[in-house]
Design a protein around this motif. Structure first.
Motif, PDB file in Angstrom:
ATOM      1  N   SER A  18      16.538  31.121  86.977  1.00 35.92           N
ATOM      2  CA  SER A  18      16.881  31.640  85.574  1.00 35.92           C
ATOM      3  C   SER A  18      16.085  30.777  84.842  1.00 35.92           C
ATOM      4  O   SER A  18      15.150  31.413  83.735  1.00 35.92           O
ATOM      5  CB  SER A  18      18.250  31.383  85.380  1.00 35.92           C
ATOM      6  OG  SER A  18      19.003  32.489  86.186  1.00 35.92           O
ATOM      7  N   ARG A  19      15.885  29.424  84.967  1.00 37.45           N
ATOM      8  CA  ARG A  19      15.217  28.506  84.113  1.00 37.45           C
ATOM      9  C   ARG A  19      13.688  28.921  84.221  1.00 37.45           C
ATOM     10  O   ARG A  19      13.010  28.864  83.374  1.00 37.45           O
ATOM     11  CB  ARG A  19      15.561  27.253  84.322  1.00 37.45           C
ATOM     12  CG  ARG A  19      17.052  26.700  83.849  1.00 37.45           C
ATOM     13  CD  ARG A  19      17.162  25.296  83.612  1.00 37.45           C
ATOM     14  NE  ARG A  19      16.745  24.528  84.897  1.00 37.45           N
ATOM     15  CZ  ARG A  19      15.954  23.823  85.229  1.00 37.45           C
ATOM     16  NH1 ARG A  19      15.126  23.373  84.251  1.00 37.45           N
ATOM     17  NH2 ARG A  19      15.908  23.079  86.596  1.00 37.45           N
ATOM     18  N   CYS A  20      13.433  29.054  85.616  1.00 40.97           N
ATOM     19  CA  CYS A  20      11.906  29.263  85.852  1.00 40.97           C
ATOM     20  C   CYS A  20      11.518  30.508  85.310  1.00 40.97           C
ATOM     21  O   CYS A  20      10.556  30.599  84.586  1.00 40.97           O
ATOM     22  CB  CYS A  20      11.782  29.501  87.268  1.00 40.97           C
ATOM     23  SG  CYS A  20      10.230  29.856  87.891  1.00 40.97           S
ATOM     24  N   LEU A  21      12.269  31.537  85.362  1.00 39.15           N
ATOM     25  CA  LEU A  21      11.948  32.854  84.890  1.00 39.15           C
ATOM     26  C   LEU A  21      11.686  32.770  83.321  1.00 39.15           C
ATOM     27  O   LEU A  21      10.846  33.502  82.720  1.00 39.15           O
ATOM     28  CB  LEU A  21      12.792  34.037  85.380  1.00 39.15           C
ATOM     29  CG  LEU A  21      12.952  34.270  86.806  1.00 39.15           C
ATOM     30  CD1 LEU A  21      14.207  35.311  86.991  1.00 39.15           C
ATOM     31  CD2 LEU A  21      11.680  35.199  87.117  1.00 39.15           C
ATOM     32  N   ALA A  22      12.654  31.990  82.692  1.00 42.05           N
ATOM     33  CA  ALA A  22      12.557  32.048  81.168  1.00 42.05           C
ATOM     34  C   ALA A  22      11.370  31.337  80.731  1.00 42.05           C
ATOM     35  O   ALA A  22      10.521  31.785  79.916  1.00 42.05           O
ATOM     36  CB  ALA A  22      13.900  31.126  80.740  1.00 42.05           C
ATOM     37  N   ARG A  23      10.926  30.284  81.472  1.00 39.23           N
ATOM     38  CA  ARG A  23       9.481  29.600  81.348  1.00 39.23           C
ATOM     39  C   ARG A  23       8.419  30.717  81.644  1.00 39.23           C
ATOM     40  O   ARG A  23       7.352  30.403  80.500  1.00 39.23           O
ATOM     41  CB  ARG A  23       9.401  28.322  81.852  1.00 39.23           C
ATOM     42  CG  ARG A  23       7.999  27.848  81.880  1.00 39.23           C
ATOM     43  CD  ARG A  23       7.938  26.554  82.856  1.00 39.23           C
ATOM     44  NE  ARG A  23       8.486  25.226  82.397  1.00 39.23           N
ATOM     45  CZ  ARG A  23       8.452  24.178  82.937  1.00 39.23           C
ATOM     46  NH1 ARG A  23       7.353  23.846  83.824  1.00 39.23           N
ATOM     47  NH2 ARG A  23       9.073  23.106  82.318  1.00 39.23           N
ATOM     48  N   LEU A  24       8.354  31.452  82.692  1.00 41.19           N
ATOM     49  CA  LEU A  24       7.233  32.240  82.912  1.00 41.19           C
ATOM     50  C   LEU A  24       7.071  33.235  81.890  1.00 41.19           C
ATOM     51  O   LEU A  24       6.228  33.741  81.240  1.00 41.19           O
ATOM     52  CB  LEU A  24       7.718  32.858  84.473  1.00 41.19           C
ATOM     53  CG  LEU A  24       7.255  31.804  85.608  1.00 41.19           C
ATOM     54  CD1 LEU A  24       7.741  32.577  86.811  1.00 41.19           C
ATOM     55  CD2 LEU A  24       5.890  31.246  85.482  1.00 41.19           C
ATOM     56  N   GLU A  25       8.449  33.681  81.391  1.00 43.79           N
ATOM     57  CA  GLU A  25       8.527  34.612  80.410  1.00 43.79           C
ATOM     58  C   GLU A  25       7.826  34.277  78.928  1.00 43.79           C
ATOM     59  O   GLU A  25       6.950  34.999  78.260  1.00 43.79           O
ATOM     60  CB  GLU A  25       9.859  35.238  79.901  1.00 43.79           C
ATOM     61  CG  GLU A  25       9.891  36.519  79.249  1.00 43.79           C
ATOM     62  CD  GLU A  25      11.403  37.071  78.932  1.00 43.79           C
ATOM     63  OE1 GLU A  25      11.520  37.685  77.940  1.00 43.79           O
ATOM     64  OE2 GLU A  25      12.125  36.484  79.617  1.00 43.79           O
ATOM     65  N   ARG A  26       8.303  33.113  78.646  1.00 44.13           N
ATOM     66  CA  ARG A  26       7.430  32.382  77.552  1.00 44.13           C
ATOM     67  C   ARG A  26       6.025  32.105  77.750  1.00 44.13           C
ATOM     68  O   ARG A  26       5.311  32.188  76.625  1.00 44.13           O
ATOM     69  CB  ARG A  26       8.071  30.990  77.169  1.00 44.13           C
ATOM     70  CG  ARG A  26       9.464  31.206  76.557  1.00 44.13           C
ATOM     71  CD  ARG A  26      10.024  29.965  76.085  1.00 44.13           C
ATOM     72  NE  ARG A  26      10.089  28.480  76.983  1.00 44.13           N
ATOM     73  CZ  ARG A  26      10.904  28.186  77.878  1.00 44.13           C
ATOM     74  NH1 ARG A  26      12.196  29.004  78.036  1.00 44.13           N
ATOM     75  NH2 ARG A  26      10.697  27.136  78.796  1.00 44.13           N
ATOM     76  N   ARG A  27       5.610  31.849  78.655  1.00 48.08           N
ATOM     77  CA  ARG A  27       4.341  31.456  79.129  1.00 48.08           C
ATOM     78  C   ARG A  27       3.381  32.885  78.960  1.00 48.08           C
ATOM     79  O   ARG A  27       2.307  32.989  78.402  1.00 48.08           O
ATOM     80  CB  ARG A  27       4.148  30.737  80.383  1.00 48.08           C
ATOM     81  CG  ARG A  27       2.677  30.438  80.604  1.00 48.08           C
ATOM     82  CD  ARG A  27       2.367  29.956  82.236  1.00 48.08           C
ATOM     83  NE  ARG A  27       3.152  28.772  82.367  1.00 48.08           N
ATOM     84  CZ  ARG A  27       3.366  28.180  83.700  1.00 48.08           C
ATOM     85  NH1 ARG A  27       2.743  28.625  84.646  1.00 48.08           N
ATOM     86  NH2 ARG A  27       3.795  26.890  83.653  1.00 48.08           N
ATOM     87  N   SER A  28       3.945  33.907  79.591  1.00 54.33           N
ATOM     88  CA  SER A  28       3.225  35.058  79.760  1.00 54.33           C
ATOM     89  C   SER A  28       3.390  35.732  78.383  1.00 54.33           C
ATOM     90  O   SER A  28       2.260  36.633  78.152  1.00 54.33           O
ATOM     91  CB  SER A  28       3.851  36.074  80.737  1.00 54.33           C
ATOM     92  OG  SER A  28       5.064  36.274  80.420  1.00 54.33           O
ATOM     93  N   GLY A  29       4.298  35.525  77.632  1.00 56.18           N
ATOM     94  CA  GLY A  29       4.357  36.100  76.195  1.00 56.18           C
ATOM     95  C   GLY A  29       3.364  35.406  75.217  1.00 56.18           C
ATOM     96  O   GLY A  29       3.514  36.044  74.075  1.00 56.18           O
TER      97      GLY A  29
END
Length: 238
Positions: free
Chosen positions: A114-125
């Motif tokens: 969950s934390r990883c996906l949140a980070r990847l989402e911030r990075r990709s966005g």
């Protein structure tokens, strides 16, 4: 894509299946591949966003592998998986995203993802498109320490090197508006995320680099840092 590296073949396969099962429950499509040595992983590491590493491995152990990964791929998300807590503090040295102790419980693994996906989402966005000759490239702002302006050339100083292209400074400033960058000097726009220490003459960044700050911009810079800290949990208001 996710890589699991463990020299115990059975454990590597079982943990990979555990990841696949959990991601299926979370409705997250992903490919998980197994490696049984750090050397084998390093040959193909560029393909993965998230890497799970066992620590106790023959030849090249997990810590050695992690150091090589950090040197070549500083943006990778690294998670250690070990039967011992002995190496927790060593994990800080390679900026591990998480440290999981075997046997890994499903709820701990779920929280990690969950934390990883949140980070990847911030990075990709959070990125901008730049033109380099006849090519257009995506530049992830989260990985940029600061921008340096040299006449008509913009240099983006990132964790893994420098990217340069031709652009007008006012166009760059407009593109970065509201995205946690501040023009602390006529030649620099700094990522507030990486500000470590500063005074009226210069800003020291988390990576050790130092850039100049204009005297007339100092007060506004202080306010920008304060606002960033408040918005990102660095300041607790009563």
């Amino acid at each position: 894509m996710i890589a699991v590296c463990d020299d115990e073949v059975r454990e590597c396969l079982d943990f990979s299946r555990k990841i696949e099962s959990l991601l299926k429950k979370m409705c997250v499509p992903c490919v998980v591949r197994q490696y049984n040595s750090g050397k084998a992983l390093l040959k193909e590491a560029a393909a993965y966003e998230m890497i799970f590493l066992d620590i106790m491995m023959d030849e090249m152990d997990g810590m050695q592998t992690a150091r090589m990964l950090r040197r070549n791929y500083p943006e990778k998300i690294l998670v250690f998986v070990s039967s011992s807590r002995q190496y927790v503090f060593d994990a800080f040295g390679v900026e591990a995203f998480a440290y999981l102790v075997k046997p890994v419980k499903e709820d701990e693994l779920r929280q990690t993802f969950s934390r990883c996906l949140a980070r990847l989402e911030r990075r990709s966005g959070d990125y901008m498109m730049i033109s380099q000759g006849r090519q257009t490239a995506k530049l992830f702002l989260d990985e940029i320490l600061y921008f340096e302006i040299r006449g008509r050339i913009i240099e983006a100083h990132g964790k893994d090197g420098i990217v340069s292209w031709y652009e007008k400074i006012n166009v760059l400033e407009e593109a970065l508006r509201g995205r946690n960058f501040f023009r602390c000097h006529k030649s620099y726009l700094v990522n507030l995320k990486y500000v470590d220490v500063y005074n009226r003459q210069e800003v020291s960044l988390a990576g050790g680099e130092k850039i100049s700050i204009a005297r007339r911009r100092y007060e506004d810079f202080c306010q920008a840092v304060l606002n960033y800290m408040r918005d990102n949990g660095g300041v607790v208001e009563s």
